[in-house]
Write a protein that holds these residues in place. Sequence first.
Motif, PDB file in Angstrom:
ATOM      1  N   UNK A 177      -5.056  31.051 -55.007  1.00 42.79           N
ATOM      2  CA  UNK A 177      -5.444  31.184 -53.598  1.00 42.79           C
ATOM      3  C   UNK A 177      -6.319  32.408 -53.329  1.00 42.79           C
ATOM      4  N   UNK A 178      -6.168  33.487 -54.114  1.00 43.50           N
ATOM      5  CA  UNK A 178      -6.992  34.684 -53.921  1.00 43.50           C
ATOM      6  C   UNK A 178      -8.451  34.449 -54.300  1.00 43.50           C
ATOM      7  N   UNK A 179      -8.693  33.548 -55.256  1.00 42.83           N
ATOM      8  CA  UNK A 179     -10.053  33.333 -55.727  1.00 42.83           C
ATOM      9  C   UNK A 179     -10.965  32.765 -54.634  1.00 42.83           C
ATOM     10  N   UNK A 180     -10.402  31.945 -53.746  1.00 48.30           N
ATOM     11  CA  UNK A 180     -11.230  31.317 -52.708  1.00 48.30           C
ATOM     12  C   UNK A 180     -11.781  32.335 -51.714  1.00 48.30           C
ATOM     13  N   UNK A 181     -10.954  33.232 -51.117  1.00 41.80           N
ATOM     14  CA  UNK A 181     -11.538  34.232 -50.216  1.00 41.80           C
ATOM     15  C   UNK A 181     -12.430  35.244 -50.939  1.00 41.80           C
ATOM     16  N   UNK A 182     -12.127  35.563 -52.203  1.00 47.17           N
ATOM     17  CA  UNK A 182     -13.028  36.445 -52.951  1.00 47.17           C
ATOM     18  C   UNK A 182     -14.390  35.780 -53.101  1.00 47.17           C
ATOM     19  N   UNK A 183     -14.395  34.483 -53.442  1.00 45.17           N
ATOM     20  CA  UNK A 183     -15.652  33.755 -53.590  1.00 45.17           C
ATOM     21  C   UNK A 183     -16.388  33.648 -52.259  1.00 45.17           C
ATOM     22  N   UNK A 184     -15.637  33.375 -51.173  1.00 43.37           N
ATOM     23  CA  UNK A 184     -16.269  33.276 -49.854  1.00 43.37           C
ATOM     24  C   UNK A 184     -16.882  34.611 -49.450  1.00 43.37           C
ATOM     25  N   UNK A 185     -16.156  35.713 -49.676  1.00 45.87           N
ATOM     26  CA  UNK A 185     -16.702  37.027 -49.368  1.00 45.87           C
ATOM     27  C   UNK A 185     -17.907  37.352 -50.229  1.00 45.87           C
ATOM     28  N   UNK A 186     -17.843  37.000 -51.517  1.00 46.78           N
ATOM     29  CA  UNK A 186     -18.951  37.257 -52.436  1.00 46.78           C
ATOM     30  C   UNK A 186     -20.217  36.546 -51.963  1.00 46.78           C
ATOM     31  N   UNK A 187     -20.084  35.311 -51.499  1.00 50.64           N
ATOM     32  CA  UNK A 187     -21.247  34.535 -51.079  1.00 50.64           C
ATOM     33  C   UNK A 187     -21.791  34.973 -49.722  1.00 50.64           C
ATOM     34  N   UNK A 188     -20.993  35.680 -48.924  1.00 50.10           N
ATOM     35  CA  UNK A 188     -21.457  36.099 -47.605  1.00 50.10           C
ATOM     36  C   UNK A 188     -22.683  37.002 -47.688  1.00 50.10           C
ATOM     37  N   UNK A 189     -22.745  37.874 -48.696  1.00 48.06           N
ATOM     38  CA  UNK A 189     -23.909  38.739 -48.855  1.00 48.06           C
ATOM     39  C   UNK A 189     -25.159  37.916 -49.157  1.00 48.06           C
ATOM     40  N   UNK A 190     -24.994  36.863 -49.956  1.00 49.40           N
ATOM     41  CA  UNK A 190     -26.130  35.989 -50.241  1.00 49.40           C
ATOM     42  C   UNK A 190     -26.567  35.254 -48.969  1.00 49.40           C
ATOM     43  N   UNK A 191     -25.601  34.864 -48.136  1.00 44.60           N
ATOM     44  CA  UNK A 191     -25.939  34.218 -46.869  1.00 44.60           C
ATOM     45  C   UNK A 191     -26.764  35.154 -45.991  1.00 44.60           C
ATOM     46  N   UNK A 192     -26.351  36.406 -45.887  1.00 44.55           N
ATOM     47  CA  UNK A 192     -27.100  37.363 -45.076  1.00 44.55           C
ATOM     48  C   UNK A 192     -28.500  37.572 -45.628  1.00 44.55           C
ATOM     49  N   UNK A 193     -28.629  37.650 -46.955  1.00 46.06           N
ATOM     50  CA  UNK A 193     -29.940  37.831 -47.563  1.00 46.06           C
ATOM     51  C   UNK A 193     -30.838  36.619 -47.297  1.00 46.06           C
ATOM     52  N   UNK A 194     -30.281  35.426 -47.436  1.00 45.65           N
ATOM     53  CA  UNK A 194     -31.065  34.212 -47.189  1.00 45.65           C
ATOM     54  C   UNK A 194     -31.475  34.115 -45.726  1.00 45.65           C
ATOM     55  N   UNK A 195     -30.549  34.435 -44.820  1.00 49.63           N
ATOM     56  CA  UNK A 195     -30.875  34.398 -43.395  1.00 49.63           C
ATOM     57  C   UNK A 195     -31.943  35.426 -43.046  1.00 49.63           C
ATOM     58  N   UNK A 196     -31.844  36.617 -43.647  1.00 51.36           N
ATOM     59  CA  UNK A 196     -32.840  37.647 -43.377  1.00 51.36           C
ATOM     60  C   UNK A 196     -34.227  37.234 -43.839  1.00 51.36           C
ATOM     61  N   UNK A 197     -34.312  36.618 -45.014  1.00 51.67           N
ATOM     62  CA  UNK A 197     -35.602  36.144 -45.515  1.00 51.67           C
ATOM     63  C   UNK A 197     -36.145  35.031 -44.639  1.00 51.67           C
ATOM     64  N   UNK A 198     -35.284  34.089 -44.239  1.00 51.83           N
ATOM     65  CA  UNK A 198     -35.723  33.010 -43.361  1.00 51.83           C
ATOM     66  C   UNK A 198     -36.207  33.562 -42.021  1.00 51.83           C
ATOM     67  N   UNK A 199     -35.510  34.562 -41.495  1.00 52.74           N
ATOM     68  CA  UNK A 199     -35.912  35.181 -40.230  1.00 52.74           C
ATOM     69  C   UNK A 199     -37.320  35.746 -40.320  1.00 52.74           C
TER      70      UNK A 199
END
Length: 329
Positions: A177-199
């Motif tokens: 169960x710990x792996x899922x929130x770690x993975x979700x948190x890890x991917x959040x930085x990539x989401x911000x980077x992708x959104x920033x580039x799209x912006x």
Amino acid sequence: MTSPSRLPVLAGLPLAVGSGLAIPVQGRINGALGARLNDGIAAAAVSFSTGLLVMIVISLLLPRGRAGLANILPAVRNRAFPRIYVVAGAIGALFVFAQSFTVGILGVALFTVATVTGQTVSGLLVDRLGIGPAGKKSVTGIRIIGCILTIAAVAWAVSPRFSSAGAGDGVTGLLLPLLLPVAAGFLMSFQQAMNGTATLHYGTPIAATLVNFVAGCIVLWAAYAVKLALAGPANPLPGEWWYYLGGPMGCVFIGLGALLVRSLGVLVTGLGMIAGQLLGSLALDLALPAPGTIVAPATVLGTLLTLAAIILATLPWPRGALRRQWPVR
């Protein structure tokens, strides 16, 4: 195409902290909606849908929103950025899934530490790789120390709640169960980077936020359709208006995150949001405490240490500070 202007750190960091304040408010609202519907997936789908409606209205009413709307298809068609960036909103849907399926097992404390750990580590990586619009940023000893202190401070701040985690399940029972929130948190930085580039290519964070909500809604409603076929419908929707504010709160931190990563970089934007999240949680626990709420000295001191760690990682230290540095190539 008109690119959003860069903000100085002294202006951008308070905005990142302010956007993070919306996260615990959204969590409290979505948690209440999930309990009312007795269905976490349905609550997440409703939250994303209200956010999408807000972004559609903003995109149509504001001149900058209409201009960004007109830039979406040309930017995607001309491959101004990798097309996978269009589905960045699916990462937000994954985060909501992680909340729905693991908070009851891990407790809020372990979930928070797991997501913050993943987000902080990936913030360093994303900045080092230069995925976001701010370009490559050196991994210095000071930034690493700031990240380690942030994780330790968050763990300290939420430590009074550790007793609510499923301790009886043992380490093995908590590992998966710990792996899922770690993975979700890890991917959040990539989401911000992708959104920033799209912006950068849309010319406004309004368009990037709209695209995020479209992608998230598709993922969540598809998941709810599967759940509906297997387990039946959720409870009827509540009539109280405040249950539907979770989506607009998401518009705030997704939109500001997309705007700020160009100026601050992914790591500092994420750290600022973490600080805002802790401050907002502390304010909520003091002003509107939920059942079982604990506000201990460790909560207050851990929050203050988090702010100090973020300042440590953000300040323009001399290049000689902690001489070990991994230069940008």
